[in-house]
Design an enzyme around this catalytic site. Structure first.
Site, PDB file in Angstrom:
ATOM      1  CB  VAL A 155      79.546  94.765  58.008  1.00 13.88           C
ATOM      2  CG1 VAL A 155      80.349  96.005  58.376  1.00 13.88           C
ATOM      3  CG2 VAL A 155      78.100  94.921  58.477  1.00 13.88           C
ATOM      4  CE1 TYR A 156      87.282  91.601  55.508  1.00 12.99           C
ATOM      5  CE2 TYR A 156      86.297  90.332  53.720  1.00 12.99           C
ATOM      6  CZ  TYR A 156      87.413  90.834  54.370  1.00 12.99           C
ATOM      7  OH  TYR A 156      88.660  90.565  53.862  1.00 12.99           O
ATOM      8  CB  ALA A 157      80.809  91.952  51.341  1.00  9.48           C
ATOM      9  CB  SER A 159      84.596  97.182  54.720  1.00 10.95           C
ATOM     10  OG  SER A 159      85.146  95.874  54.693  1.00 10.95           O
ATOM     11  CE  LYS A 160      89.022  94.027  53.305  1.00 13.55           C
ATOM     12  NZ  LYS A 160      90.307  94.727  53.518  1.00 13.55           N
TER      13      LYS A 160
END
Length: 271
Positions: A155-157, A159-160
């Site tokens: 999820v972090y990846a 978002s970035k």
């Protein structure tokens, strides 16, 4: 080149960490005032008091970047009090490092709200004031995670990756419609701020120190750089991913550089 002298600078998530270091550097280089948005009221007050005691003009706004209404309120205050801004650092972000199957709906919503939607909403609301001044600079802090897949960072990846695509598209729009306004995208690997506590550095990719990264970000503003990848080894990612078949890239990333195991012992910042 973008000069910081006599500029009004706004940093989201600027009461601590990289955001605070960047804000301080801007003031040292002659920025007229520093506006800080942060959700931590205690740190925000302490930071503003410390900067003011040094003779700088600094002002804090308690802002929940996961809430569009809070962002809108803060933007209205900034415009009413200062007429807008010159330089925007979209710095705030969060990471929830675990397998995707273990994410809750709230985990996903909060990550995307702060890391993606807030970056766009903050810029949308403050961009007219930058355009009105016919010059300015928008700096978006993305991540090397936006250049490669990584287990326990799905999820972090995501978002970035979104920030990278949006930021580069915004840059092209500004170059076409408002050439006096610059856009810089920053994509660092792990930084030693506590946010990625427990993460392991990949081969040839040391964990970055906050002071170095803050100086690098401000340098990029001074030089009107388009994209900053740090450390230098991160520049290999798009090249290898573009040239190698997926399975070969997976093997190299996993078994040669160790990228796919960097989050195995992730703990994150303590509450």
């Amino acid at each position: 080149m973008s000069s910081l002298k006599n500029k009004t600078v706004l940093v989201t998530g600027g009461a601590s960490g990289i955001g605070l270091l960047v804000g301080e550097l801007c003031l040292k280089q002659g920025a007229k005032r520093l506006l800080i948005w942060d959700i931590d009221a205690k740190k925000l007050t302490e930071t503003v008091e410390a900067l003011t005691a040094k003779g700088y003009e600094a002002e804090g706004y308690i802002t929940d970047l996961s809430d569009t209404v809070s962002i809108e309120d803060a933007a209205r205050q900034v415009i009413a009090q200062h007429g807008g801004i010159d330089i925007l650092f979209n710095n705030a972000g969060i990471v929830i490092g675990k397998l995707f199957e273990d994410h809750t709906a709230a985990d996903i919503q909060k990550t995307l709200a702060i890391n993606v939607e807030a970056v766009m909403q903050v810029t949308r609301l403050l961009l007219p004031s930058i355009i009105a001044r016919k010059s300015g600079h928008i700096i978006n802090i993305a991540s090397a995670a936006g250049l490669t897949p990584n287990p326990r960072m799905s999820v972090y990846a995501a978002s970035k990756w979104a920030v990278l695509g949006w930021s580069e598209s915004l840059r092209l729009e500004m170059e076409s419609e408002h050439p006096g306004i610059k856009v810089t995208t920053i994509a660092p690997s792990y930084i030693n701020t506590g946010m990625f506590e427990g993460a392991k550095a990949p081969l040839l990719t040391p964990i970055l120190e906050p002071d170095f990264m803050a100086r690098r970000i401000v340098e990029a503003v001074n030089k009107d750089e388009i994209m900053v990848l740090e450390p230098a080894s991160v520049n290999l990612l798009p090249v290898l991913k573009g040239l190698l078949p997926t399975r070969v890239f997976d093997f190299v990333a996993d078994h040669v550089f160790g990228v796919y195991h960097t989050m195995d012992q992730f703990k994150g910042r303590k509450p």
